[in-house]
Scaffold this active site. Structure first.
Site, PDB file in Angstrom:
ATOM      1  N   TRP A 127       0.863  -1.187   0.000  1.00  0.00           N
ATOM      2  CA  TRP A 127       0.000   0.000   0.000  1.00  0.00           C
ATOM      3  C   TRP A 127       0.900   1.238   0.000  1.00  0.00           C
ATOM      4  O   TRP A 127       1.771   1.368   0.868  1.00  0.00           O
ATOM      5  CB  TRP A 127      -0.891  -0.046   1.227  1.00  0.00           C
ATOM      6  N   ASP A 208      -0.676  -5.714   9.118  1.00  0.00           N
ATOM      7  CA  ASP A 208      -1.717  -4.760   8.748  1.00  0.00           C
ATOM      8  C   ASP A 208      -2.895  -5.579   8.223  1.00  0.00           C
ATOM      9  O   ASP A 208      -2.788  -6.225   7.173  1.00  0.00           O
ATOM     10  CB  ASP A 208      -1.198  -3.802   7.676  1.00  0.00           C
ATOM     11  N   ALA A 210      -6.572  -5.001   7.134  1.00  0.00           N
ATOM     12  CA  ALA A 210      -7.580  -3.985   6.827  1.00  0.00           C
ATOM     13  C   ALA A 210      -8.821  -4.564   6.154  1.00  0.00           C
ATOM     14  O   ALA A 210      -9.796  -3.838   5.958  1.00  0.00           O
ATOM     15  CB  ALA A 210      -6.972  -2.908   5.924  1.00  0.00           C
ATOM     16  N   LYS A 243     -13.485  -1.065   6.012  1.00  0.00           N
ATOM     17  CA  LYS A 243     -14.035  -1.900   4.941  1.00  0.00           C
ATOM     18  C   LYS A 243     -15.104  -2.850   5.454  1.00  0.00           C
ATOM     19  O   LYS A 243     -16.222  -2.893   4.942  1.00  0.00           O
ATOM     20  CB  LYS A 243     -12.918  -2.687   4.245  1.00  0.00           C
TER      21      LYS A 243
END
Length: 393
Positions: A127, A208, A210, A243
């Protein structure tokens, strides 16, 4: 003094959004911005969120600050959602943050405080904001190979070779599921090998996560994170609610810290201190909605059902696009799209071909050919397939 400020490098995704807005074509397709969209191209408010908002509105009697770490019931609920029973609750320190990005930023700040000379190993690609924040904090970054441009899968042998160069005091950033931007994920046995390397090198993993629930389901998507956290003495986990709860603008996230051998009061106090230096008390509205849902059996069941509908919808779009491309190209070279997971897939097209698809067919995707699968619907899948084959990808 401000006359000496220099122009900052523009954000590629934000520029792409602007270009899309200025494009007058009716048949343009937005596959750039990383938000979930339904078949109508709308990012909906989930049913359980609406119900939770009503419940909070009726019962909340104060807008006073929560603690520096956020509301304890939010932290408890999120640690349980992400880590399950992998670790005892009292082994995990945590703070609420403004979104997953806030959690990532606080994790990097924590690492810099603990080991200013340490290196951060980051997948290539990752990202973009990971790299932007690391650069801003002047942390040394080491890229490890991840994506195979030929197979559009994980270049696992190279990944392992590169991670073996890490050492105690380094941080290894990993994507818990639904790798952004590629959509290519590690298998269970591959995660076991990564854990072995972390144990051998003594490097500290940072995960991470997400997109829990967007790949293979809430529990499966969390399995790797749980396995890593249980296998190493130290670990950082940045989780986002943007999300899977659809509350992008509420900026709701959490940073978790596993630090065996470190005084718990010092570990939690350091997390609290970092929050205080940055934004003092974290926002609570989104966190309150998440907590309300996770602690209410009926709301939780409805949330899980709608999240599963979203997940299955994205998988169906993947499979349909792969079949459309196979029919048009006469080969199965795009089969990787059906194998990827999450919102994104990296197509493997050159920046020149990405521009060509945008100019000739109105297909908007990030320059590295990352496309948001959730930006498609039944009508635009054939349009995309035509554009990909026409461009000669």
């Amino acid at each position: 003094m401000f006359e000496d400020l220099k122009a900052q490098k523009p954000d590629g995704i934000l520029m792409l959004m602007q270009m899309y807005r200025e494009d007058a074509r009716d048949d343009k397709v937005d596959l750039g911005v990383g938000v979930y969209k339904d078949a109508a191209g709308h990012t909906p408010v989930m049913r359980a969120i609406k119900a939770a908002e009503q419940k909070v509105w009726e019962t909340q009697d104060s807008k006073s600050y929560v603690g520096l770490a956020g509301a304890p019931d939010f932290n408890d609920a999120m640690v349980k959602l992400v880590l399950g029973d992998a670790l005892p609750r009292d082994a995990v320190n945590s703070v609420a943050t403004p979104g997953g990005t806030g959690a990532v930023r606080q994790a990097f700040e924590l690492f810099k405080m603990a080991n200013p000379g340490g290196r951060v190993f980051v997948s290539n690609p990752t990202w973009p904001n990971h790299l932007s924040i690391l650069d801003y904090l002047a942390l040394e970054t080491v890229l490890y190979r991840y994506f195979d441009d030929t197979t559009r899968g994980v270049d696992f042998d190279s990944l392992i070779e590169d991670l073996k160069q890490a050492r105690k005091g380094d941080l290894v950033l990993l994507h818990g599921c639904c790798h952004n931007p590629t959509g290519a994920n590690l298998t269970g046995p591959q995660w076991d090998e990564v854990i072995k390397v972390l144990q051998d090198t003594g490097a500290t993993p940072m995960i991470d996560i997400a997109y829990q629930g967007f790949g293979d389901g809430l529990e499966v998507d969390a399995a790797a994170t749980r396995k890593v956290a249980a296998a190493v003495p130290e670990c950082l986990i940045a989780a986002s609610c943007s999300k899977n709860f659809g509350i992008y603008r509420e900026r709701t996230g959490i940073l978790m810290m596993v630090a065996n051998g470190t005084d718990k009061g010092i570990a939690q106090g350091t997390l609290n201190f970092l929050n205080r230096q940055n934004y003092s008390f974290p926002p609570d509205h989104g966190a309150r909605l998440v907590t309300t849902i996770l602690n209410d059996d009926a709301l939780r069941a409805d949330w899980m059902a709608e999240l599963e509908e979203m997940r299955i919808g994205m998988l169906t779009l993947r499979e349909t696009l792969a079949k459309e491309l196979e029919q048009r190209s006469g080969s199965n070279r795009f089969g990787f799209i059906a194998q990827h997971r999450g919102m994104f897939s990296r197509l493997g097209a050159s920046p020149e071909l990405v521009v060509k698809m945008r100019e000739e067919s109105g297909i908007y995707m990030v320059g590295d050919s990352r496309m948001n699968i959730a930006g498609l619907n039944a009508q635009t899948v054939p349009v995309l397939a035509d554009a990909i084959v026409k461009a000669g990808v």
